[in-house]
Design a protein around this motif. Sequence first.
Motif, PDB file in Angstrom:
ATOM      1  N   THR A 103       0.833  -1.200   0.000  1.00 41.42           N
ATOM      2  CA  THR A 103       0.000   0.000   0.000  1.00 41.42           C
ATOM      3  C   THR A 103       0.873   1.257   0.000  1.00 41.42           C
ATOM      4  O   THR A 103       0.605   2.206  -0.738  1.00 41.42           O
ATOM      5  N   ALA A 104       1.925   1.231   0.816  1.00 41.42           N
ATOM      6  CA  ALA A 104       2.822   2.388   0.875  1.00 41.42           C
ATOM      7  C   ALA A 104       3.457   2.641  -0.502  1.00 41.42           C
ATOM      8  O   ALA A 104       3.545   3.780  -0.961  1.00 41.42           O
ATOM      9  N   ILE A 105       3.854   1.564  -1.169  1.00 40.74           N
ATOM     10  CA  ILE A 105       4.452   1.717  -2.499  1.00 40.74           C
ATOM     11  C   ILE A 105       3.417   2.281  -3.476  1.00 40.74           C
ATOM     12  O   ILE A 105       3.718   3.179  -4.263  1.00 40.74           O
ATOM     13  N   GLY A 106       2.189   1.758  -3.368  1.00 45.20           N
ATOM     14  CA  GLY A 106       1.129   2.256  -4.238  1.00 45.20           C
ATOM     15  C   GLY A 106       0.910   3.752  -4.057  1.00 45.20           C
ATOM     16  O   GLY A 106       0.829   4.503  -5.029  1.00 45.20           O
ATOM     17  N   VAL A 107       0.827   4.183  -2.809  1.00 41.13           N
ATOM     18  CA  VAL A 107       0.626   5.611  -2.538  1.00 41.13           C
ATOM     19  C   VAL A 107       1.829   6.413  -3.035  1.00 41.13           C
ATOM     20  O   VAL A 107       1.679   7.493  -3.612  1.00 41.13           O
ATOM     21  N   TYR A 108       3.020   5.864  -2.853  1.00 40.50           N
ATOM     22  CA  TYR A 108       4.228   6.561  -3.322  1.00 40.50           C
ATOM     23  C   TYR A 108       4.176   6.768  -4.841  1.00 40.50           C
ATOM     24  O   TYR A 108       4.425   7.869  -5.338  1.00 40.50           O
ATOM     25  N   VAL A 109       3.826   5.705  -5.559  1.00 42.27           N
ATOM     26  CA  VAL A 109       3.755   5.818  -7.025  1.00 42.27           C
ATOM     27  C   VAL A 109       2.706   6.860  -7.420  1.00 42.27           C
ATOM     28  O   VAL A 109       2.942   7.721  -8.270  1.00 42.27           O
ATOM     29  N   TRP A 110       1.561   6.802  -6.757  1.00 43.49           N
ATOM     30  CA  TRP A 110       0.486   7.777  -7.041  1.00 43.49           C
ATOM     31  C   TRP A 110       0.988   9.207  -6.776  1.00 43.49           C
ATOM     32  O   TRP A 110       0.781  10.108  -7.576  1.00 43.49           O
ATOM     33  N   LYS A 111       1.682   9.378  -5.648  1.00 45.70           N
ATOM     34  CA  LYS A 111       2.134  10.711  -5.233  1.00 45.70           C
ATOM     35  C   LYS A 111       3.127  11.314  -6.234  1.00 45.70           C
ATOM     36  O   LYS A 111       3.075  12.492  -6.537  1.00 45.70           O
ATOM     37  N   TRP A 112       4.058  10.511  -6.718  1.00 42.13           N
ATOM     38  CA  TRP A 112       5.137  11.054  -7.560  1.00 42.13           C
ATOM     39  C   TRP A 112       4.999  10.707  -9.035  1.00 42.13           C
ATOM     40  O   TRP A 112       5.899  10.991  -9.820  1.00 42.13           O
ATOM     41  N   PHE A 113       3.893  10.111  -9.420  1.00 44.11           N
ATOM     42  CA  PHE A 113       3.637   9.745 -10.808  1.00 44.11           C
ATOM     43  C   PHE A 113       3.781  10.955 -11.733  1.00 44.11           C
ATOM     44  O   PHE A 113       4.436  10.912 -12.767  1.00 44.11           O
ATOM     45  N   GLY A 114       3.166  12.085 -11.325  1.00 47.43           N
ATOM     46  CA  GLY A 114       3.134  13.277 -12.163  1.00 47.43           C
ATOM     47  C   GLY A 114       4.508  13.829 -12.492  1.00 47.43           C
ATOM     48  O   GLY A 114       4.722  14.372 -13.573  1.00 47.43           O
TER      49      GLY A 114
END
Lengths: 283, 311
Positions: free
Chosen positions: B172-183
């Motif tokens: 979950t933490a990795i998922g949120v990280y990817v979402w956060k810095w995707f842009g």
Amino acid sequence: MTRTTWRGTLRRLPWWLAAAALAIGCLIWIYPFLWMVAASLKTSAEVFTKGLDLLPADPAWENYERAWGEAQFGKYLLNTVIVTVATVVVVVVRCAMAGYVIARHDFRGRRIVMGVLVATLFVPAGYTIIPLVDLAQRLGMLNSLTGMILAMSGAAHVAAILLYVGYFRGIPKELTESALIDGAGFTTVFFRIMLPLAKPVTATVTVLTFLSTWNAFFLPLVFTFSRPDLRTVSVGMLAFVGENTTDWSGMAAAATISLLPVVALFIALQRYFVEGIAGAVKS
Amino acid sequence: MTVALSPPGARRPRAARNTLFVWLFLTPTVLLYGAFTVYPIVGSYVYSLTDWNGFDASPSFIGVANYREVLADPMFWSSFRLTLTFMVVAVPIQVLATLLLAIVLNSPRMPLRKLFRTALFLPVVTTTAIVGVVMQFVFDPASGPVNLALRELGLAPDGVDFLGQSSTALGTAIGVYVWKWFGITLVYWLAALQTVPSEVYEAARLDGAGALNTLRYITMPLLKPFLVIITLLSIEASLQVFDLVLTMTGGGPFYSTEVIEVYIYRWAFAATIPRLGYASAAAVLFGLFICLVGLLQLLAIRATRRARGAA
């Protein structure tokens, strides 16, 4: 005529389908923020019973009153603004000055200065935090906003210096030479000619420094352990949920207060944000 | 004539005055950067050789004992492994998914592309620590919107405690990280795509190349050098996830998300008896690892430059 427009529409169709899919994706993408704003306007009961609804029955503005006053987010916001503005000013001035002399003047020790800067380009905060706190404490700067500002403007920002170096190098010599013949001094050349010319870089550096300072967490956290009144919004947020685990709407209101300024600035100055970040790859 | 106008002696004082100004201009950087970046880097090495229980106490020299202890601590290796896992999982997803999306968003035929870019970039500008806290609530097993949605769709009637159990917390933490810095990676790629001149596409179109062939034979080869830089920038960023992890899970449950920075923080600031020397030793080892990554970065950039020069 109608046939060609038909064909044009047909050719565009896959793109519109892709756009529709992306639109749904983007809505899910920003849903956490929408949920947060919605929760900040719900009553505590509504947050739990109507978790997925985005519109509250009746906006509960008292959540904001509670977050602003009782939870001290008004104060935290002021601290964050003070720290961010001061840090941005210090960083822009010091990086522009350093970048200018490195780019335009040949002096003894230039290669060493440049070497040290490049060698420390990527230093994680977790790595330097212990000696940094120790030094700040010995200088009597721990637990003060001034100390936080100085530490934040001293940490990293090498990329900003390098941006200025690159820009100042590209300015033709003739521009400064004629000024020198007219008798302009060192500082005049810098403040009257070079710095105004470097406005695009200053814009980028300002935006990037604003972003990193407003969003900073590790340093403000360890600098305010014994002074809760000096917390920035990011530190205040963690403390708030530590103390009020059940106040969801208060949490959402506090988070909205903290994020609103940076999101508003982003939407207003989007070009600079995007260009500043894209610049990292192009150079 | 100019020589006659300014006597030979006049050059020297001017140069001397220039040197004075040069160092005057460098003073703020030398002081601030020296004190808060260079000194801490050097200081870490010194402190790592001491036994030191808090900033008020005085450190005593104990040699390399801290290093011996850190290297023998399974928790250190666990945190090291978690940091690496974070990187190995997050970076490829981020780099490749953003590339595909950037290609779509770069096409002038794509409607609303500016709006999509703005939406996808939005998480990047938000404060990580605050996002971390909000995510605690978003993933709440009882009333968080994610679990409410899963229940509504009938996917998980009992709800999933995403952040509360060891098996799902890191994912979950990795998922949120990817979402956060995707842009941010998306914008890197869009910038890279902008460097491909439109005449190249025009020529390809005139030669009858289809969209896929253009992508394969023109866009991709031109993007190769950027792939190296963007991957390395993403790796660098994925090693620094302190804000997100500390606010979202605090390193738990049962240390299942304790990445190296959280490990250092725990020993230095969150322990009842802080062990600053020990934490410094862990920090030095982490720093050396980052240096290694940086070195690989330089080698990779040099290799691609050479490849580009040869082509």
